[in-house]
Write a protein that holds these residues in place. Sequence first.
Motif, PDB file in Angstrom:
ATOM      1  N   SER A 100      17.024  37.509 -25.940  1.00 31.63           N
ATOM      2  CA  SER A 100      18.377  37.412 -26.670  1.00 31.63           C
ATOM      3  C   SER A 100      18.594  38.924 -26.935  1.00 31.63           C
ATOM      4  O   SER A 100      17.630  39.477 -26.932  1.00 31.63           O
ATOM      5  CB  SER A 100      18.461  36.596 -27.612  1.00 31.63           C
ATOM      6  N   TYR A 101      19.941  39.040 -27.521  1.00 31.52           N
ATOM      7  CA  TYR A 101      20.115  40.265 -28.064  1.00 31.52           C
ATOM      8  C   TYR A 101      19.151  40.667 -29.214  1.00 31.52           C
ATOM      9  O   TYR A 101      18.889  41.800 -29.508  1.00 31.52           O
ATOM     10  CB  TYR A 101      21.717  40.313 -28.339  1.00 31.52           C
ATOM     11  N   LEU A 106      28.546  46.010 -25.943  1.00 35.18           N
ATOM     12  CA  LEU A 106      28.426  44.592 -25.415  1.00 35.18           C
ATOM     13  C   LEU A 106      27.992  43.616 -26.448  1.00 35.18           C
ATOM     14  O   LEU A 106      28.398  42.559 -26.702  1.00 35.18           O
ATOM     15  CB  LEU A 106      27.514  44.580 -24.150  1.00 35.18           C
ATOM     16  N   TYR A 107      26.840  43.965 -27.320  1.00 35.74           N
ATOM     17  CA  TYR A 107      26.297  43.207 -28.191  1.00 35.74           C
ATOM     18  C   TYR A 107      27.506  42.824 -29.422  1.00 35.74           C
ATOM     19  O   TYR A 107      27.869  41.756 -29.864  1.00 35.74           O
ATOM     20  CB  TYR A 107      25.252  43.671 -29.184  1.00 35.74           C
ATOM     21  N   ARG A 150      30.778  43.140 -28.999  1.00 37.55           N
ATOM     22  CA  ARG A 150      31.805  42.357 -28.627  1.00 37.55           C
ATOM     23  C   ARG A 150      31.297  40.750 -28.231  1.00 37.55           C
ATOM     24  O   ARG A 150      32.071  39.950 -28.621  1.00 37.55           O
ATOM     25  CB  ARG A 150      32.420  43.060 -27.033  1.00 37.55           C
ATOM     26  N   GLU A 151      30.262  40.573 -27.691  1.00 39.85           N
ATOM     27  CA  GLU A 151      29.933  39.274 -27.032  1.00 39.85           C
ATOM     28  C   GLU A 151      29.198  38.592 -28.101  1.00 39.85           C
ATOM     29  O   GLU A 151      29.573  37.215 -28.347  1.00 39.85           O
ATOM     30  CB  GLU A 151      28.989  39.431 -26.032  1.00 39.85           C
ATOM     31  N   SER A 152      28.572  39.200 -29.188  1.00 38.84           N
ATOM     32  CA  SER A 152      27.771  38.213 -30.067  1.00 38.84           C
ATOM     33  C   SER A 152      28.411  38.362 -31.474  1.00 38.84           C
ATOM     34  O   SER A 152      28.374  37.349 -32.196  1.00 38.84           O
ATOM     35  CB  SER A 152      26.249  38.932 -30.162  1.00 38.84           C
ATOM     36  N   ASN A 202      31.632  39.238 -31.723  1.00 39.38           N
ATOM     37  CA  ASN A 202      33.311  39.005 -31.502  1.00 39.38           C
ATOM     38  C   ASN A 202      33.991  40.177 -32.093  1.00 39.38           C
ATOM     39  O   ASN A 202      35.262  39.940 -32.588  1.00 39.38           O
ATOM     40  CB  ASN A 202      33.412  37.628 -31.991  1.00 39.38           C
ATOM     41  N   TYR A 213      38.002  45.669 -30.005  1.00 37.09           N
ATOM     42  CA  TYR A 213      37.847  46.904 -29.501  1.00 37.09           C
ATOM     43  C   TYR A 213      37.900  48.153 -30.775  1.00 37.09           C
ATOM     44  O   TYR A 213      37.218  49.093 -30.559  1.00 37.09           O
ATOM     45  CB  TYR A 213      38.529  47.393 -28.345  1.00 37.09           C
TER      46      TYR A 213
END
Length: 405
Positions: free
Chosen positions: A169-170, A41-42, A44-46, A48, A51
């Motif tokens: 935060s992450y 998740l980190y 992908r989301e933080s 970018n 996959y």
Amino acid sequence: MKTLITNYLNTFKGLSTEVWWLSLITLINRAGTMVIPFLSLYLRESLNFSYNQVGWVMSAFGIGSVIGSWMGGKLTDKIGYYKVMVFSLISTGLLFIALQFLTTFKSFCFGIFLVMLVADSFRPAMFVALSAYSKPENKTRSVTLIRLAINLGFSAGPAIGGLIITTLSYGGLFWVDGITCIAATWVLINVLNPKKTKTLDDVKTNNPKSAYADKAFLIFLLAMVLFGIVFLQYFSTMPLYYKDIHKLSELDIGIILGMNGFLIFVFEMPLIKWLENSTFTKTGLMLFGAILTGLSFLILNFTSWSGILIIGMLLMTFGEMIAFPFSNAFAMDRAKKGNQGEYMALYSIAFSVSHIFGHNAGMRLIDQLGFDNTWYIITLLAALCVFLIFILSRYLNAKKKLKQI
């Protein structure tokens, strides 16, 4: 109820103080590794990452784990388990804190590889320490206590991690991960310093044999790789099966997966205490555990009734509870014949290899063949694991008879 609680607590009696401290250190360390469940998740989301890039990061993670376990075993045999554990814990803490500052794909791949290289050097050293601080008759229960600490740590870690991400935060995850590793180092230095503790089982071997020349151990390792691949499906492909085929909600999936940890916490130590006092051999118990785990997949294809999922989880959980402690105890027993760090490193590597191939293979199988055919293939792998353990048992019995002649 009072008698039941007393009997449960009695199953923990006889374990050394050092084993309890080692379990606390493991609990702190595992609860601290809360970055890992949120890593994808980190990324992908933080950061970018695509996959495909996330997949390569996880490969770097697995390769670091394999090399780290091997390196930890070598260092344990050369400089001793205490120094390796101290170096691994404090270095992992500092590396986790530094990891948040790596934001490019190549730098993060290298960073996570380095973190796992150092972090997983702890495992062989910990197993050798566990063997040294356990009486021969208590080794399996000592392993079981460590497993309880690991399960509690993995249960608490994601929950705490989710709270940290929400409130901080992450980045907060990396700080807390690092600090908990450093805290575990402080506990280790203060309570398990060799100058302050005494060993209960000699870890020195005058004429050590190489684990690579131990035919029985190599058969055992191959069986453990297969068992690991089968077991890991419950934490990668199985949740997808619950969701896509049986239409369970995230809450329902969480309850079924949570049942695994709860049953281990309540039943594993009494079960192991009873089995230790039985006439069953370690190989026989490993074989039975592998059979139960294989059956947990096979029965899923017999009916579309969702209640079968709970039965499957029960079979897998009891299979896991029997197979893992006795396989670990078997590895520690074999390690007395040679370089203990090398033996325990290979045991750790067997499951690292399962991680590298198990998740990816399971995902590819369900994508190309569907769930039903995948469960048949996984059952076949479990059957192959059972066959190898059976061969191992026959081989050991034959060698035992030769010695008696």
